[in-house]
Design an enzyme around this catalytic site. Structure first.
Site, PDB file in Angstrom:
ATOM      1  N   CYS A 185      37.129  44.678  43.203  1.00 11.04           N
ATOM      2  CA  CYS A 185      36.148  44.744  44.279  1.00 11.04           C
ATOM      3  C   CYS A 185      35.496  43.369  44.396  1.00 11.04           C
ATOM      4  O   CYS A 185      35.938  42.417  43.760  1.00 11.04           O
ATOM      5  CB  CYS A 185      35.122  45.846  44.042  1.00 11.04           C
ATOM      6  SG  CYS A 185      34.311  45.769  42.430  1.00 11.04           S
ATOM      7  N   THR A 186      34.464  43.238  45.205  1.00 13.46           N
ATOM      8  CA  THR A 186      33.936  41.916  45.548  1.00 13.46           C
ATOM      9  C   THR A 186      33.487  41.132  44.319  1.00 13.46           C
ATOM     10  O   THR A 186      34.012  40.068  44.014  1.00 13.46           O
ATOM     11  CB  THR A 186      32.764  42.053  46.541  1.00 13.46           C
ATOM     12  OG1 THR A 186      33.188  42.836  47.660  1.00 13.46           O
ATOM     13  CG2 THR A 186      32.308  40.678  47.021  1.00 13.46           C
TER      14      THR A 186
END
Length: 284
Positions: A185-186
């Site tokens: 994810c980010t």
């Protein structure tokens, strides 16, 4: 001239008095004139804030004075000076809203039962050893993956993190239960929880990309397994790791290649769309 910067960090640790942490973080942020979003819960803190470099440095130093936050992995990026409309600091049951606050258990070492952490170099080693058996699972909302993802990644059809639990429990991902599953994810915060939830539901070999796409991009840029642009939660909307970033997104209206995500049709940002400059509203 002041240099605008943005910092992104999270810490999973038991917080017996989240409201006290909220008031402290709000006071520090307001005193320094910062803007951004900070979520505090019994599980820890998740923050993205921006401002002038000296003020952001002071904020980081102040935050590290709290012993449980002293080792926070602070991710820095260039800001524009107008990245957030205001500073908001809220207490919520979870710092990432999967909808299962009672299932998530944290200790001073982080999320209990989380996946094996992989540095960017460890990830490349796993792929070298296991090849096509490795499955990349995007832990973000589906629209974020439209402009950037790991090559060949599984993109779950989710619009919020709350959609993950019903999806996993529906059996939609069961075909990957016997394979090495790498969540990403980010900045890493969503996968801290997602990897544990997957393990609780029978996925035996689960990994999480430590530091998320941000740390991977810092290490390999566009010369690795990542392709495209990274969606970010501020007025920039997306960032590239080099001037050679692929454009993998397609305009939802005309299918023209674009990396542009905009608030549409809701200007308050509750809905997003991939739209080229011709089809979408003007960038803010």
């Amino acid at each position: 001239m002041a240099t605008p910067k943005i910092v992104l960090f999270y810490v999973f640790t038991p917080l017996p008095d989240p409201e006290a942490i909220r008031l402290w973080q709000l006071a520090v942020g307001e005193t320094l004139g910062l803007r951004g979003r900070i979520i505090v819960s019994p599980h820890g803190i998740n923050a993205t804030v921006g401002g002038d470099l000296p003020d952001v440095k002071r904020y980081v130093r102040a935050t590290r004075t709290y012993p449980a936050f002293a080792g926070a992995d602070i991710k820095w990026s260039e800001g524009t000076g107008d990245d957030f409309p205001r500073l908001t600091v809220k207490v919520r049951p979870e710092i990432v809203t999967f909808g299962v606050p009672d299932e998530v258990v944290v200790s001073s070492d982080g999320v209990v039962d989380g996946g094996v952490r992989l540095s960017p170099e460890d990830l490349h080693q796993l792929v070298a050893e296991r090849g096509d058996d490795v499955v990349f699972l995007d832990g973000r909302n589906e629209i974020e993956a439209q402009i950037g993802k790991f090559s060949g990644a599984v993109i779950p059809p989710v619009t919020t993190t709350r959609d993950f639990i019903p999806l996993i429990e529906s059996g939609a991902l069961d075909e990957f239960k016997g394979r090495p599953l790498v969540t990403y994810c980010t900045g890493g915060v969503r996968c801290e929880v997602l990897s544990a939830l997957l393990r609780h539901r029978g996925f035996s070999e689960v990994y999480q990309l430590d530091g998320g796409i941000v740390r991977y991009g810092e290490r390999y840029g566009d010369d690795g397994l990542w392709e495209g642009s990274l969606y970010v939660f501020d007025s920039r909307m997306s960032v590239d790791f080099s001037d050679r970033a692929k454009v993998i997104g397609k305009c939802a209206q005309c299918a023209e290649p674009t990396k542009r995500i905009v608030n549409h049709p809701d200007e308050l940002g509750r809905e997003l769309a991939v739209l080229c400059a011709r089809c979408g509203p003007a960038a803010e």
